[in-house]
Enzyme design. Structure first.
Site, PDB file in Angstrom:
ATOM      1  N   ASP A  20       1.010  -1.173   0.026  1.00  0.00           N
ATOM      2  CA  ASP A  20       0.029   0.008  -0.004  1.00  0.00           C
ATOM      3  C   ASP A  20       0.988   1.307   0.005  1.00  0.00           C
ATOM      4  O   ASP A  20       1.465   1.390   1.098  1.00  0.00           O
ATOM      5  CB  ASP A  20      -0.891   0.042   1.385  1.00  0.00           C
ATOM      6  CG  ASP A  20      -1.728   1.284   1.336  1.00  0.00           C
ATOM      7  OD1 ASP A  20      -1.544   2.230   0.605  1.00  0.00           O
ATOM      8  OD2 ASP A  20      -2.407   1.230   2.499  1.00  0.00           O
ATOM      9  N   LYS A  82       2.775  11.570  -3.176  1.00  0.00           N
ATOM     10  CA  LYS A  82       1.901  10.982  -4.227  1.00  0.00           C
ATOM     11  C   LYS A  82       0.935  11.932  -4.679  1.00  0.00           C
ATOM     12  O   LYS A  82       0.180  11.628  -5.818  1.00  0.00           O
ATOM     13  CB  LYS A  82       1.142   9.713  -3.236  1.00  0.00           C
ATOM     14  CG  LYS A  82       0.255   8.962  -4.080  1.00  0.00           C
ATOM     15  CD  LYS A  82      -0.149   7.949  -3.106  1.00  0.00           C
ATOM     16  CE  LYS A  82      -1.425   7.292  -3.430  1.00  0.00           C
ATOM     17  NZ  LYS A  82      -1.990   6.405  -2.578  1.00  0.00           N
ATOM     18  N   ASP A 181     -13.302   5.395   1.315  1.00  0.00           N
ATOM     19  CA  ASP A 181     -11.658   5.323   1.471  1.00  0.00           C
ATOM     20  C   ASP A 181     -11.349   6.674   1.473  1.00  0.00           C
ATOM     21  O   ASP A 181     -11.199   7.381   0.481  1.00  0.00           O
ATOM     22  CB  ASP A 181     -11.084   4.322   0.481  1.00  0.00           C
ATOM     23  CG  ASP A 181      -9.721   4.348   0.432  1.00  0.00           C
ATOM     24  OD1 ASP A 181      -9.225   4.952   1.524  1.00  0.00           O
ATOM     25  OD2 ASP A 181      -9.060   3.637  -0.051  1.00  0.00           O
TER      26      ASP A 181
END
Ligand code: AMP
Length: 568
Positions: A20, A82, A181
Site C-alpha cells: 500500500d 503521491k 476510502d
C-alpha cells in the site's frame, strides 16, 4: 502501532507481496501460512511514513526519521508527493532534485529492503495498490516508480477493492457493500457485491484531490488567519512546526473543544477550536464528500437503503466528523471492525496470493471496473469540434474492449489525429488529455471510415487500435506517453539519478530515527522540558560514541518510550 511477528516461516517460492503506497504512510504485507501478514520496518513499525529526507552527509532517509526531519529540516525533506504523481512537480531536497515517482521509488525501495530482511530472500515482484480514481498517467508513473525500486508490478489493484478483498476474506458475510476510502490525499468510493467466491465491483468514483491533508491545511489556514499571519510570513521551520501542532490538534479534538498553544515563531500564541468552528472550517470539504457517493450509488443503481454494509478505510475516516457524515448519509453506523490503516496492504497481499493461485485463496474471483469514461475528441457536423465521444463508459467491468466508428472529415485528408481523453464532461476542453497521436491516411479520394478500439486491462492501462475499413490499414498504439509523460531519456535519467544516491544503511536506522525524533522534540519544547530532552540527546550521542550495541539498544528503547510519553 501493530508489530509484525518476528519469526518468519522460510519461503520456498517467490514471496507473494502486497504494497500500500500511501500519501501519508506505506505498508508491505506478505501472504504466508494461508493469510496476509504485515511486515515491520527497521524501527519495528508496520506503518512507514511516506517521507524522504536528505541527511547532512547526503544519504537518503525514508520513514520515521525523515518524518521527524520534516519539522527540523523542511528544506531537505519531502512528504505527500503521491499527490503530485503524474505532474511536472519537482522537489528540491538540499542538493538533490526529485520527481514524485523517484521519491515514491525510494519509499518502495525501503519497503522492499524491509521485506527482504524479514523473509531472508530477494524480493522482485509485488501487487501495488493505487487509488481507484488514479488516472492512466498516475498509474503508469506508479509502475515506473516500482521499476526504479527494482520491483515488477504483478498487478495494480484499486485501494478500495483491496480493502474489500481483505474484508471479504475476513468476514465472508456481506452482500452489497460501499467502501468509503478517505486517505491522506485521495478519496474513493466503491460499491461492490460479494457473492463468494465472486467479488464484483459495480461502481468506483472519487476525488483525487481530497484527503485528510486537506482537513489539516484548512485548519492551518484558519488558525493563521485568526492570528493575522500568512503562510509566507513564517519561516519554513516555524511553519512545519505549526503544521505538526495542527495535525495533532486534528487527531485529538474528537467531538469536543481544544486550545492550541504554540510559540514556534518566538511569540506565545493560543487558538481555541470548538465543534461549531470546526464544522464551519470543514464545511466545503465535507460537502465534497457527498458527490462521489451519490454518483457511485447512481452508477450501481442502488439506493442507500439497499446496501447491506458500509466499510470505512483510510486514516482520515478516524475523524468523528467523517463518521457522523457517513452515518447521516446512510442512516446507519459504518462497520469499522478492521484497522483502516492496514487493510489495503493486507488486501493487496491477498490479491498477490490470488494471482499465484495459492491453495488457501484460489476460489476467489475479483472483478473490477474502469472508474472514469474514456473517449476521443471528435467533431459533430461541420461546425462543432472539440466534442467528447465516449468509447468506454465509466464503471464498465474490466478487462474490456470497446469499439466505435468514426469518419475522416474530408476526402483530401492526409492525417487523422486521435486525441484520447478521460472525464465526464461533454467537451474535451473540460476533460483530461490522456494522449494524442497522428496516423497518416492513404488517400482514396473519399471520406474514410475508421474503427477506434479501446482495450482497458485489469491494471487500468489502456491500448488503442485503429482500423481503416476501406484500406484495411491497422494502427496499434499503447498509451505510454501522455503530454506530461516520460520519454525514454527521462526514464534513463531517473534510473541514473537514483543509482548515484547513497541510501542510509538500514541497520543504522533505529538510532538515526531516535536522534531525529530527539532533535524535533528539542525544537518543539521549551524551558525545563527542553533541558531534559537536551540531556537525553547528549546522553544518547555519548552512548552511540561508546559503540556498545547492548547499551545502545537499551537506551534507545528507554528514550523512545520517554518521548512517546511526552507525545513527541
Ligand atoms: P492514510 O493515507 O490512509 O494513511 O491516511 C492518512 C490520513 O489520515 C492523514 O491525513 C492523517 O492526518 C489522517 N489521520 C490518521 N489518524 C487520524 C486520526 N486519529 N484522526 C484524524 N485523522 C487521522
Amino acid at each position: 502501532m501493530q508489530d509484525a511477528s518476528s519469526s518468519p516461516t522460510p519461503v520456498e517460492s517467490a514471496p507473494l507481496l502486497g504494497i500500500d503506497l500511501g500519501t501519508t504512510n506505506s505498508l508491505i504485507a506478505v501472504w504466508q501460512d494461508g493469510k496476509a501478514q504485515l511486515i515491520a520496518n527497521a524501527v519495528g513499525e508496520v506503518l512507514t511514513p511516506s517521507v524522504v529526507s536528505v541527511d547532512e552527509d547526503g544519504s537518503i532517509l525514508v520513514g520515521s526519521a525523515a518524518r521527524a526531519r520534516l519539522t527540523t529540516h523542511p528544506h531537505r525533506t519531502a512528504a505527500a508527493f503521491k499527490r503530485f504523481m503524474g505532474s511536472d512537480k519537482r522537489f528540491e531536497l538540499g542538493e538533490h532534485r526529485f520527481t514524485p515517482e523517484e521519491l515514491s521509488a525510494l519509499v518502495l525501495g525501503s519497503l522492499k529492503q524491509d521485506a527482504e530482511a524479514y523473509l531472508g530472500c530477494p524480493v522482485s515482484e509485488a501487487v501495488i495498490s493505487v487509488p481507484a480514481y488514479f488516472s492512466d498517467e498516475q498509474r503508469k508513473r506508479t509502475v515506473f516508480a516500482a521499476e526504479l525500486a527494482g520491483l515488477k508490478v504483478q498487478r495494480l489493484i484499486n485501494e478500495p477493492t483491496a480493502a474489500a478483498m481483505a474484508y471479504g476474506l475476513h468476514e465472508q458475510k456481506f452482500e452489497r457493500t460501499l467502501v468509503f476510502d478517505l486517505g491522506g490525499g485521495t478519496f474513493d468510493v466503491t460499491v461492490l457485491e460479494y457473492a463468494l467466491p465472486l467479488i464484483e465491483v459495480h461502481a468506483s468514483t472519487g476525488d483525487n484531490y481530497l484527503g485528510g491533508e486537506d482537513f489539516t491545511d484548512a485548519l492551518l489556514k484558519a488558525c493563521l488567519s485568526d492570528w493575522q499571519l500568512t503562510l509566507e510570513s513564517l519561516e519554513p521551520q516555524a511553519l512545519a512546526s505549526l503544521h505538526d501542532a495542527i495535525e495533532q490538534l486534528k487527531r485529538d479534538i474528537g467531538e469536543g473543544s481544544l486550545t492550541l498553544t504554540w510559540n514556534g515563531d518566538g511569540q506565545a500564541r493560543e487558538w481555541l477550536l470548538d465543534q461549531a468552528r470546526l464544522q464551519s472550517i470543514w464545511a466545503p470539504l465535507l460537502a465534497r464528500v457527498r458527490t462521489p457517493i451519490e454518483q457511485a450509488l447512481r452508477d450501481a443503481r442502488l439506493s442507500p437503503r439497499e446496501l447491506d454494509s458500509l466499510v470505512l478505510v483510510g486514516g482520515a475516516t478516524r475523524m468523528p466528523q467523517i463518521q457522523q457524515l457517513v452515518a447521516k448519509l446512510f442512516g446507519r453506523l459504518p462497520y469499522r471492525h478492521l484497522d483502516p490503516d492496514t487493510i489495503v496492504a493486507l488486501g493487496a497481499a491477498s490479491q498477490a496470493a490470488c494471482k499465484a493461485r495459492d491453495a488457501a485463496i484460489d476460489e476467489l474471483i475479483l472483478t473490477d471496473v474502469c472508474p472514469y469514461t474514456l473517449g476521443v475528441a471528435s467533431s459533430r457536423g461541420e461546425e462543432v469540434s472539440g466534442a467528447f465521444t465516449p468509447i468506454i463508459e465509466r464503471n464498465t467491468v474490466i478487462p474490456t474492449s470497446r469499439v466505435q466508428r468514426f469518419y475522416s472529415t474530408h476526402p483530401e485528408q492526409k492525417v487523422v489525429r486521435i486525441a484520447v481523453y478521460q472525464g465526464e464532461r461533454p467537451w474535451v476542453r473540460d476533460n483530461i488529455l490522456v494522449d494524442s497521436f497522428e496516423i497518416p491516411l492513404q488517400p482514396t479520394g473519399q471520406v474514410q471510415s475508421l474503427d477506434v478500439r479501446f482495450s482497458y486491462d485489469i491494471n487500468g492501462l489502456l491500448e488503442v487500435d485503429v482500423t481503416f475499413l476501406e484500406t484495411g490499414h491497422k494502427h496499434s498504439h499503447s498509451i505510454d506517453r501522455s503530454p506530461t509523460g516520460l520519454d525514454s531519456e527521462a526514464r534513463q535519467a531517473s534510473h541514473e539519478r537514483l543509482a548515484r544516491l547513497k541510501i542510509h544503511p538500514r541497520d543504522a536506522l533505529p538510532n538515526r530515527t531516535l536522534l531525529a525524533r530527539l532533535e524535533r522534540a528539542w525544537m518543539q519544547s521549551l524551558g525545563d522540558e527542553r533541558d531534559l530532552i537536551g540531556s537525553w540527546l547528549d546522553a544518547f550521542n555519548a552512548v552511540l560514541a561508546g559503540q556498545q550495541a547492548a547499551e545502545i539498544s537499551r537506551q534507545r528503547l528507554q528514550l523512545s518510550q520517554a518521548l512517546d510519553e511526552l507525545r513527541y
